[in-house]
Design an enzyme around this catalytic site. Structure first.
Site, PDB file in Angstrom:
ATOM      1  CE1 TYR A  54      -4.040   2.047   0.589  1.00 13.43           C
ATOM      2  CE2 TYR A  54      -2.712   3.164   2.247  1.00 13.43           C
ATOM      3  CZ  TYR A  54      -3.846   3.113   1.461  1.00 13.43           C
ATOM      4  OH  TYR A  54      -4.797   4.118   1.541  1.00 13.43           O
TER       5      TYR A  54
ATOM      6  CE  LYS B 106      -3.653   4.921  -1.663  1.00 10.16           C
ATOM      7  NZ  LYS B 106      -4.723   5.439  -2.539  1.00 10.16           N
TER       8      LYS B 106
ATOM      9  CB  THR C  99     -13.999   5.162   4.575  1.00 10.41           C
ATOM     10  OG1 THR C  99     -12.665   4.653   4.477  1.00 10.41           O
ATOM     11  CG2 THR C  99     -13.996   6.680   4.432  1.00 10.41           C
TER      12      THR C  99
END
Ligand SMILES: NC(=O)c1ccc[n+]([C@@H]2O[C@H](COP(=O)([O-])OP(=O)(O)OC[C@H]3O[C@@H](n4cnc5c(N)ncnc54)[C@H](O)[C@@H]3O)[C@@H](O)[C@H]2O)c1
Length: 264
Positions: A168, A172, A203
């Protein structure tokens, strides 16, 4: 100003959904794009078709011109199809926002199942590349003087070394590099490229991050942020809406923290 046209990926929930709603409130025509189905490579649910339909319904209370479009950002042809749909339906494209994202990890990099690592790289980095390849030519097809905007969601993970989230972080950081280079390439065209780097925002991807870190709930991430709370998706969407508008014309190649001070 004539009506602006935007395409948002990852639109079924979270930051993408909040961005669709915000842009609709500002009078944009919006194509709300999501895969709207689970990803067989990942162990947590994606946004569903019902959620995408609910976002479009809520947004239509503000702008009649909001449509759902199902496309997987891992598939370049599907992404090109979404851009063509927005451009054909409304006669052009002014804003493309790559908000689709997924997370996986929770174990050291060398133990992450390869299909999960691949999904993280393909959605979070290749998905943005696919959208740029399809959407930037559409943004440039608008006549001069134009104010096209290519926007992507990076992350605080673009600059921090987050253990158990190496793929990740790599994706990014890749998004941040891509936006910097794209901003320079677009130069004097009137189209700009910028990213935002959210901090911990309330979220489902954050709930999955909490699970990966064996935390009881996502709220535990609030302690890391100087504002001592999770951010709301609408707070990130409001910065994206500013960047989407003509008022951000002096900014390009910027990666803007929207993180309650997390990066400080
Ligand atoms: N929430 C946070 O704390 C946080 C922090 C930093 C960065 N971000 C980034 O913000 C972006 C939005 O995340 P969110 O918090 O709204 O997450 P989320 O999980 O709530 O929403 C992500 C959406 O992307 C969709 N999606 C996933 N894979 C897709 C694919 N292959 N094609 C099309 N759509 C797909 C999902 O169905 C879902 O609707 C992501 O890029 C994420 O990495 C989020």
């Amino acid at each position: 100003m004539s009506r602006r046209v935007a395409l948002v990926t990852g639109a079924a929930r979270g930051i993408g959904a909040a961005t669709v709603l915000r842009l609709a409130r500002e009078g944009y025509a919006v194509l709300a794009v999501d895969r709207a189905a689970d990803d067989p490579d990942l162990p947590y649910p994606m946004g569903g078709a019902d959620e995408l339909a609910a976002v479009v319904k809520a947004a239509r209370e503000h702008s009649a011109e909001v449509e759902a479009h199902v496309a997987d950002v891992r598939d370049p042809d599907a992404v090109a199809g979404a851009v063509a749909e927005g451009e054909n339906r409304w006669g052009g494209l002014d804003v493309a926002i790559a908000a689709a994202g997924v997370i996986a990890g929770g174990v050291p990099l060398w133990e992450v199942p390869p299909e999960q690592e691949q999904a993280v790289l393909e959605v979070n980095l290749n998905g943005v590349l696919h959208l740029a390849r399809a959407a930037v030519p559409a943004l440039l097809r608008r006549p001069r003087p134009r104010s096209g905007r290519f926007l992507a969601l990076a992350s605080a993970a673009a600059t921090r070394g987050l253990p158990m989230l190496a793929a990740y972080c790599a994706a990014k950081a890749g998004v941040a590099g891509l936006i910097r280079a794209l901003g320079v390439e677009l130069g004097e065209s009137g189209v700009t490229a910028n990213a935002v780097s959210p901090g911990s925002t309330d979220t489902p991807i954050l709930a999955e991050s909490a699970r990966l870190y064996d935390l009881p709930e996502a709220a535990a991430f609030a302690a890391q942020q100087p504002v001592r709370r999770l951010l709301e998706p609408a707070e990130v969407a409001s910065v994206l809406a500013f960047l989407a508008g003509p008022g951000s014309s002096a900014m390009t190649g910027a990666v803007v923290p929207v993180d309650g001070g997390l990066a400080l």
